[in-house]
Design a protein around this motif. Structure first.
Motif, PDB file in Angstrom:
ATOM      1  N   PRO A 298     -31.372 -44.911  64.538  1.00 57.11           N
ATOM      2  CA  PRO A 298     -31.003 -46.078  63.741  1.00 57.11           C
ATOM      3  C   PRO A 298     -29.530 -46.059  63.351  1.00 57.11           C
ATOM      4  O   PRO A 298     -28.890 -44.999  63.363  1.00 57.11           O
ATOM      5  N   VAL A 299     -29.006 -47.239  63.025  1.00 60.23           N
ATOM      6  CA  VAL A 299     -27.635 -47.370  62.524  1.00 60.23           C
ATOM      7  C   VAL A 299     -27.694 -48.115  61.188  1.00 60.23           C
ATOM      8  O   VAL A 299     -28.707 -48.737  60.868  1.00 60.23           O
ATOM      9  N   HIS A 300     -26.591 -48.048  60.420  1.00 59.55           N
ATOM     10  CA  HIS A 300     -26.597 -48.725  59.121  1.00 59.55           C
ATOM     11  C   HIS A 300     -26.419 -50.239  59.274  1.00 59.55           C
ATOM     12  O   HIS A 300     -26.040 -50.724  60.340  1.00 59.55           O
ATOM     13  N   GLY A 301     -26.658 -50.948  58.189  1.00 62.84           N
ATOM     14  CA  GLY A 301     -26.571 -52.411  58.213  1.00 62.84           C
ATOM     15  C   GLY A 301     -25.144 -52.911  58.105  1.00 62.84           C
ATOM     16  O   GLY A 301     -24.189 -52.161  58.350  1.00 62.84           O
ATOM     17  N   ALA A 302     -24.998 -54.198  57.736  1.00 64.75           N
ATOM     18  CA  ALA A 302     -23.690 -54.861  57.708  1.00 64.75           C
ATOM     19  C   ALA A 302     -22.694 -54.097  56.834  1.00 64.75           C
ATOM     20  O   ALA A 302     -22.986 -53.810  55.669  1.00 64.75           O
ATOM     21  N   GLN A 303     -21.529 -53.799  57.394  1.00 59.52           N
ATOM     22  CA  GLN A 303     -20.510 -53.020  56.664  1.00 59.52           C
ATOM     23  C   GLN A 303     -19.117 -53.539  56.959  1.00 59.52           C
ATOM     24  O   GLN A 303     -18.811 -53.887  58.116  1.00 59.52           O
TER      25      GLN A 303
END
Ligand code: ATP
Length: 311
Positions: A298-303
């Motif tokens: 997984p990757v992180h959300g909006a940044q």
């Protein structure tokens, strides 16, 4: 691509696509939406949304997946920016530039991702100081998949998919996505799902214990076996050629494969980055898929992206 310094009047946000590891579609609710139970995973295929102070509200689009993205008032990123402006009492317009790497109408929630990115970018540009919970509330009003694009990672979704709960998960996962030349309309896929299930009793949707167990132990093999999408028969009915892609991916060594969301992108889970590369080569060399992508998750959300801005 050219770059320019990120000026004080400009903010860029990077936002990921999603794949549904488990998508259970329940009965139609009185408001016309289906009750869902799903497990989202954010994958390393990203759009970038740049907002810049401007004289007028407008949208421009670039990048490999820009075809078919509307630049009028129906663009979800523009809608999100205007919704936030109204919420926080901002009257100055912004222009938005979308760099699209997420397939359009591909079942990977690209439009929702852009809406989430626009919320984060405008909040930053205007120093509006919205909390993540406040942004998530607005996101849920904009679309079912928008809250997850804000949070990223792995989460369970219920309701229309907009009510998120954390999932205990470990490990990283390597995906291959086979893109389709023609998109599928999400409402049409749900309508086809209803047609195929007509006359059958549809139970309330519940999350799959197999997917939860696989994520808890970080076991890609078990996750590959547990992938499930109730919309897949409908997507296959509307694009029968997807069945061949699914079969070929598993034959060429994928741990599992499924149609992503409402399709038509087909997602394959693989055992390693090397296996993902091998699968891309096999799918394209055999002519089964024209365009493929690899992504870690997984990757992180909006940044917010610090530093230079893509223009
Ligand atoms: P989902 O899985 O959330 O239903 P999807 O991934 O199948 O969505 P999107 O890429 O979000 O599909 O696009 C669906 C439609 O939304 C497109 O056909 C397009 O007309 C419209 N749209 C509006 N804004 C955008 C945007 N910023 N990017 C892409 N499509 C957009």
């Amino acid at each position: 691509m050219t770059t320019a310094d990120q000026s004080p009047g400009s903010v860029t946000v990077r936002v990921p696509a999603k794949v549904n590891l488990d998508l259970r579609v329940g009965p139609v609710r009185p408001d016309g939406y289906h009750e869902l139970s799903t497990v989202f995973m954010a994958v390393g295929l990203h759009d970038e949304v740049t907002v810049t102070t401007s004289d007028t509200w407008r949208v421009t689009v670039g990048g490999p997946c820009s075809a078919g993205v509307p630049t009028d008032d129906t663009n979800l990123a523009l809608l999100a920016a205007r919704t936030l402006a109204e919420e926080v009492g901002v009257h100055d317009p912004v222009s938005l530039h979308l760099h699209k790497d997420i397939p359009v109408a591909g079942g990977m929630a690209g439009g929702s991702a852009d809406a989430a990115a626009a919320l984060v970018a405008c909040d930053h540009l205007w120093s509006a100081g919205m909390s993540r919970d406040e942004l998530a509330d607005l996101a849920g009003q904009l679309g079912s998949d928008v809250p997850f694009a804000l949070s990223g990672g792995i989460a369970m979704g219920s309701g229309r998919g907009e009510q998120l709960a954390p999932v205990l998960a470990r490990g990283s996962y390597h995906w291959v996505f086979a893109l389709s030349e023609t998109g599928l309309s999400t409402p049409e896929v749900y309508a086809e799902c209803d047609r195929l299930r007509a006359g059958r009793r549809v139970p309330a949707p519940t999350p799959s214990p197999e997917v939860m167990t696989a994520l808890r132990s970080g076991d890609p093999q078990a996750l590959g076996r547990a992938l499930h999408n109730d919309l897949q028969p409908a997507a296959l009915s509307l694009q029968p050629g997807l069945a061949e892609v699914l079969e070929a991916g598993v034959e060429y060594g994928a741990l599992g494969g499924l149609v992503s969301g409402s399709g038509p992108t087909v997602a394959f889970l693989t055992a390693s980055p090397e296996a993902a590369l091998d699968l891309c080569v096999s799918l394209t060399a055999s002519g089964v898929a024209g365009d493929v992508r690899r992504a870690k998750a997984p990757v992180h959300g909006a940044q917010v992206v610090p530093g230079p801005t893509r223009v």
